[in-house]
Design an enzyme around this catalytic site. Structure first.
Site, PDB file in Angstrom:
ATOM      1  N   ASP A 191       0.974  -1.040   0.094  1.00  0.00           N
ATOM      2  CA  ASP A 191       0.104   0.185  -0.259  1.00  0.00           C
ATOM      3  C   ASP A 191       1.013   1.095  -0.094  1.00  0.00           C
ATOM      4  O   ASP A 191       1.586   1.435   0.883  1.00  0.00           O
ATOM      5  CB  ASP A 191      -0.851  -0.080   1.304  1.00  0.00           C
ATOM      6  CG  ASP A 191      -1.783   1.112   1.247  1.00  0.00           C
ATOM      7  OD1 ASP A 191      -1.719   2.448   0.827  1.00  0.00           O
ATOM      8  OD2 ASP A 191      -2.887   1.138   1.483  1.00  0.00           O
ATOM      9  N   HIS A 192       1.135   1.807  -1.070  1.00  0.00           N
ATOM     10  CA  HIS A 192       2.393   2.816  -1.288  1.00  0.00           C
ATOM     11  C   HIS A 192       2.151   3.850  -0.402  1.00  0.00           C
ATOM     12  O   HIS A 192       2.915   4.651   0.089  1.00  0.00           O
ATOM     13  CB  HIS A 192       2.382   3.294  -2.715  1.00  0.00           C
ATOM     14  CG  HIS A 192       1.532   4.366  -3.137  1.00  0.00           C
ATOM     15  ND1 HIS A 192       0.416   3.992  -3.790  1.00  0.00           N
ATOM     16  CD2 HIS A 192       1.844   5.408  -3.501  1.00  0.00           C
ATOM     17  CE1 HIS A 192      -0.204   5.087  -4.108  1.00  0.00           C
ATOM     18  NE2 HIS A 192       0.442   5.973  -4.011  1.00  0.00           N
ATOM     19  N   HIS A 254      -5.750   2.839   1.163  1.00  0.00           N
ATOM     20  CA  HIS A 254      -4.908   4.019   1.527  1.00  0.00           C
ATOM     21  C   HIS A 254      -5.585   4.918   2.721  1.00  0.00           C
ATOM     22  O   HIS A 254      -4.845   4.942   3.679  1.00  0.00           O
ATOM     23  CB  HIS A 254      -4.514   5.008   0.266  1.00  0.00           C
ATOM     24  CG  HIS A 254      -4.080   4.415  -0.849  1.00  0.00           C
ATOM     25  ND1 HIS A 254      -3.207   3.432  -1.115  1.00  0.00           N
ATOM     26  CD2 HIS A 254      -4.377   4.595  -2.040  1.00  0.00           C
ATOM     27  CE1 HIS A 254      -2.807   2.897  -2.133  1.00  0.00           C
ATOM     28  NE2 HIS A 254      -3.449   3.743  -2.799  1.00  0.00           N
TER      29      HIS A 254
END
Ligand code: BG6
Length: 504
Positions: A191-192, A254
């Site tokens: 999950d950047h 996010h």
């Protein structure tokens, strides 16, 4: 400066990128490794093997990588470093549906590793659609490319890109597919947002300062707002987005993760699983939103024609690749509660949208009003409350709004902001999320990755809303003009509680 986390323990390895000729590899992954090299934190020995359907030679892959770095790298291409980097880039073309390719990967990895004297540690990055995860994982296993976990070196690790499913059932299926082949400790689900500098700073702000934690609860906090607003429309990603929408694309992963970091209890150590347990506890405390509550607590909308920074933008239904009668939401706002002792009764308002007035992501923690005495006796002109804002992007930083006396002979109050900008204090732009995350995988640190139970817990919560939407059906969604701050329906959602969205 005190330090925690990986970096120094990143081990020499071969990074095999499935989807090696794709956009993610070119724009993010290869530039991320290159920046790690420039920062001097990459292990001294490494290789990248791109894998893709597109027929490319090593030379062509190197040229395309150079182009990607020139266009997208945080730091400029430096010729002397590039020379060594370039000779470590390789490419293999073939279809991941064909068993032969896995034998080719093996032979190629062994050849590269012998040539560069690499120890055989391998990281497989699945930058491919989830429908291809099964053949990729099975193929790797059949070809004997995966080391058992008991045998620590050389290691095999896999990085899984989103979307991990489109609902709870499909997420479970993907997790099972990958889990049949890799042990959970070998799986790194990206999950950047968790790799972003300011997002990591949240833990530091909360737990490396003594002044916040005592007031970080329902006694002092009125509410929390989390905003991820994007100025870009759907762009060229309509095919994906038509199947996703804002709730799946941004909230399920996010934004809920940001919320977890705001709401979690203090972990007792920085051990990856201790931190991940603390985060998942928040997901387990989310009050479900279902049935009639969906309309009360969730607003979805679509952008209509408008202007962003002076440029005409077509409405979502007119974008290339979008169905003209699409009811996919490009905006979602919702109110939720974390049902535990700390957060009882504190609403969290979340909103995200595409084609909004500007790119702005932030977490704002608004504290309770002071009593209506002394400086706050006029109910018609209430004092502005204290707000702690963490700006995730752009202009990463933090600000605190406090009341101050306006200079002069009368005692008049005035809100002032104390600002801290990363850029001003630390100079160079912060590393990109993928840099930190790739380095963590090389070091085997999974703190900033999603564990299977967390992915499924957040899907379980989101699927409740999706099911409600499906059961209700709709032919039309509220609209907001492209370039605006969102639909009036979202304003009402928060105004009904006597509050307002922060100005973007
Ligand atoms: C991705 C979403 O995960 O995150 C995109 O699929 C979105 O739709 C992107 O634009 C936002 O990331 P960032 O880092 O630009 O805020």
């Amino acid at each position: 400066m005190s330090q925690a986390g990986p970096g120094s323990s990143a081990e020499p390895c071969t990074l095999v990128i499935f989807g090696g000729s794709g956009d993610l590899a070119k724009r993010k992954l290869v530039p991320a490794v290159y920046n790690l090299l420039l920062d001097g934190v990459l292990p001294p020995n490494y290789a990248i093997l791109g894998l893709g359907r597109k027929p490319l030679s090593d030379e062509e892959f190197r040229a395309s990588s150079r182009d990607g770095i020139t266009k997208h790298s945080r730091q400029k291409l430096a010729d002397e470093k590039w020379k060594d980097f370039e000779r470590r880039l390789f490419y293999l073309s073939g279809s991941i549906e064909e068993p032969q390719i896995y034998h080719d990967i093996k032979t190629r990895c062994e050849k590269i590793e012998a040539e560069l004297k690499l120890p055989g540690n391998r990281i497989f990055y699945l930058a491919i659609p989830p429908t291809s995860f099964a053949p990729a994982c099975e193929g790797l296993k059949q070809a004997g490319l995966i080391q058992a976990t008991g045998n620590k070196t050389p290691f095999s690790r896999v990085i899984v890109e989103k979307p991990i499913g489109h609902d709870l059932a499909s997420a479970r299926e993907i997790n099972s597919t990958v889990g049949r082949v890799f042990h959970e400790s070998q799986i790194f689900r990206i999950d950047h947002y968790l790799g972003k500098e300011t997002v990591q700073n949240l833990l530091v702000i909360r737990f490396a300062n003594s002044i916040f934690e005592p007031i970080w609860n329902h006694k002092y906090i009125d509410h929390v707002q989390i905003t991820v607003s994007e100025a870009e429309g759907v762009g060229t990603r309509a095919t994906y987005y038509e199947e996703a929408g804002a709730l799946r694309d941004m909230v399920q992963n996010h934004i809920l993760q940001l919320m977890c970091l705001v709401a979690m209890e203090p972990p007792y150590s920085l051990d990856p699983d201790v931190v991940r347990n603390a985060r998942i506890d928040v997901l387990r405390c989310l009050q479900p939103i279902a049935g009639k509550d969906i309309e009360k607590f969730v607003v979805r909308a679509q952008y209509s024609n408008g202007k962003i920074h002076g440029t005409e933008v077509p409405g979502y239904r007119h974008e290339a690749g979008v169905r003209p009668d699409s009811t996919v939401e490009t905006y979602v706002a919702l109110k939720l509660f974390v049902e535990n002792w700390r957060w009882a009764g504190v609403p969290f308002y979340l909103r995200t949208g595409k084609a909004m007035t500007k790119r702005a992501s932030e977490i704002a923690v608004q504290f309770k009003d002071i009593p209506q005495i002394l400086f706050n006796i006029n109910p018609a002109a209430p004092q502005a409350p204290n707000v702690l804002t963490l700006r995730i992007q752009p202009e990463e930083g933090l600000s605190l709004r406090i009341m101050s006396k306006q200079p002069g002979s009368r005692t008049q109050t005035h809100p002032v902001e104390m600002h801290f900008k990363y850029g001003d204090v630390f100079g160079a732009p912060s590393p990109e999320a993928y840099e930190r995350l790739l380095l963590d995988v090389m070091a085997g640190d999974a703190s900033l990755f999603m564990r299977r139970d967390a992915v499924e817990a957040s899907w379980a919560w989101v699927t409740g809303i999706l099911d409600g939407w499906n059961a209700h059906g709709t032919k039309w969604l509220p609209e907001y003009p492209a370039g605006s701050a969102g639909p009036v329906e979202a304003d009402r959602l928060i105004q009904n509680d006597g509050r307002a969205w922060r100005v973007l």
